[in-house]
Design an enzyme around this catalytic site. Structure first.
Site, PDB file in Angstrom:
ATOM      1  CG  HIS A 158      -1.933   1.120   1.560  1.00  0.00           C
ATOM      2  ND1 HIS A 158      -2.814   0.730   2.414  1.00  0.00           N
ATOM      3  CD2 HIS A 158      -2.117   1.802   0.849  1.00  0.00           C
ATOM      4  CE1 HIS A 158      -3.663   2.059   2.274  1.00  0.00           C
ATOM      5  NE2 HIS A 158      -3.325   2.574   1.096  1.00  0.00           N
ATOM      6  CG  ASN A 165      -4.535   8.846   2.581  1.00  0.00           C
ATOM      7  OD1 ASN A 165      -3.739   8.379   1.854  1.00  0.00           O
ATOM      8  ND2 ASN A 165      -5.632   7.917   2.935  1.00  0.00           N
ATOM      9  CG  ASN A 218      -3.308   5.489   4.290  1.00  0.00           C
ATOM     10  OD1 ASN A 218      -2.696   6.287   3.441  1.00  0.00           O
ATOM     11  ND2 ASN A 218      -5.309   4.937   3.563  1.00  0.00           N
TER      12      ASN A 218
END
Ligand SMILES: *[C@@H]1O[C@H](CO)[C@@H](O)[C@H](O)[C@H]1NC(C)=O
Ligand SMILES: *[C@@H]1O[C@H](CO)[C@@H](O)[C@H](O)[C@H]1NC(C)=O
Length: 285
Positions: free
Chosen positions: A41, A153, A97
């Site tokens: 990610h 984020n 994240n």
């Protein structure tokens, strides 16, 4: 989420922005990385000034459980190889994240949800809880260093290493924190960007902050071919001044590029990455 290549294994690509025509190539990974479950990610590079070693930190959500962990690799540029050094798991790294590496084994990470289980994530989103955070990790010391985000984020560090920038996706802000010698963070300000910023890139020359953003997050989460997610690139200049300058540098309705999530610049070139679509390579005026 939507995938245009559901059967293709995860890859980490290397691309040389000195080339006129880009040739992204997948890096070879250590054998102990299990290819079918690898689900990368966020990522961050740390270069050790003492010996030039390049470390790549990768947020991984291994299939099928998706429980967050951080993989640390050593990058071998000649062999185009990522040597896996360690996997980090910690109760405070529950729904990671993005990360920004600040040492060979240390980093700041954003959690985008407080809860780990998928049904509870929905409840959390529905109630709009400000329970996500920024965590500092080093092998001897793990701490929550910022809290009160709706949905943490992208995260990055300023060029002078004195500030951390972290996105609050659903608050539409980029939050600025002062970083102290003991690694704690003090909130300085939140700059409104009027869109859902995703990952952050700090221009190593100017210090400007660039982000790929989602004008309509709903279209990413509930994908429709006939009404695709939009793309937007935002640049923030003078973030430490009284009047940060927020500019929408690029916008597209999904006909060219969908779901922009990152924008990086190098020598008047801009590369825009996306959540599950293409990357777009642009010349800056
Ligand atoms: C960390 O440093 C800051 C700034 O010097 C100070 O205010 C804070 O109390 C320190 N926190 C800890 C946990 O040592
Ligand atoms: C996007 O814009 C293009 C031209 O700029 C147009 O042809 C197309 O219909 C638009 N698509 C959507 C989904 O609005």
């Amino acid at each position: 989420m939507k995938s245009f290549a559901p059967d293709r294994p995860a890859e980490i690509l290397l691309v040389d922005l000195n080339d006129d025509v880009l040739h992204p190539e997948p890096l070879q990974l250590s054998k102990d990385i299990d290819a079918p479950s690898f689900n990368p990610h966020g990522l961050s590079v740390y270069i050790d000034e003492r010996d030039g070693t390049v470390y790549l930190f990768v947020v991984n959500h291994p299939i099928p459980d998706y429980n967050s962990c951080i993989e640390i690799f050593k990058f071998d540029e000649k062999q185009k190889f990522l040597l896996h050094l360690k996997t980090i798991k910690h109760p405070l790294l529950q729904s990671v994240n993005d990360i920004v590496a600040v040492g060979p084994e240390s980093f700041y990470a954003t959690n985008d949800y407080y809860f780990e289980s998928v049904p509870m994530k929905f409840v959390e989103g529905f109630l709009g809880l400000k329970w996500t955070n920024v965590v500092y990790y080093s092998p001897r010391d793990v701490r929550e260093v910022a809290l009160g985000l709706y949905s943490g984020n992208g995260i990055a560090i300023s060029n002078d290493k004195k500030f951390i920038y972290a996105v609050d996706l659903t608050a539409h802000t980029i939050n600025v924190y002062e970083k102290h010698a003991n690694w704690t963070l003090t909130p300085v300000k939140a700059v409104h960007v009027d869109t859902c910023a995703d990952n952050l890139f700090v221009d190593p020359v100017t210090g400007d902050i660039w982000t790929g953003a989602h004008p309509n997050l709903h279209k990413i989460l509930f994908y429709k071919d006939e009404d695709p997610p939009l793309s937007e690139v935002i640049r923030i200049q003078k973030i430490h001044s009284d009047r940060p300058v927020v500019t929408r540098v690029y916008v597209n309705n999904g006909s060219v590029i969908q779901g922009s999530s990152v924008a990086a610049v190098y020598k008047k070139k801009l590369i825009i990455g996306t959540v599950f679509h293409k990357a777009l390579y642009c010349q800056l005026d």
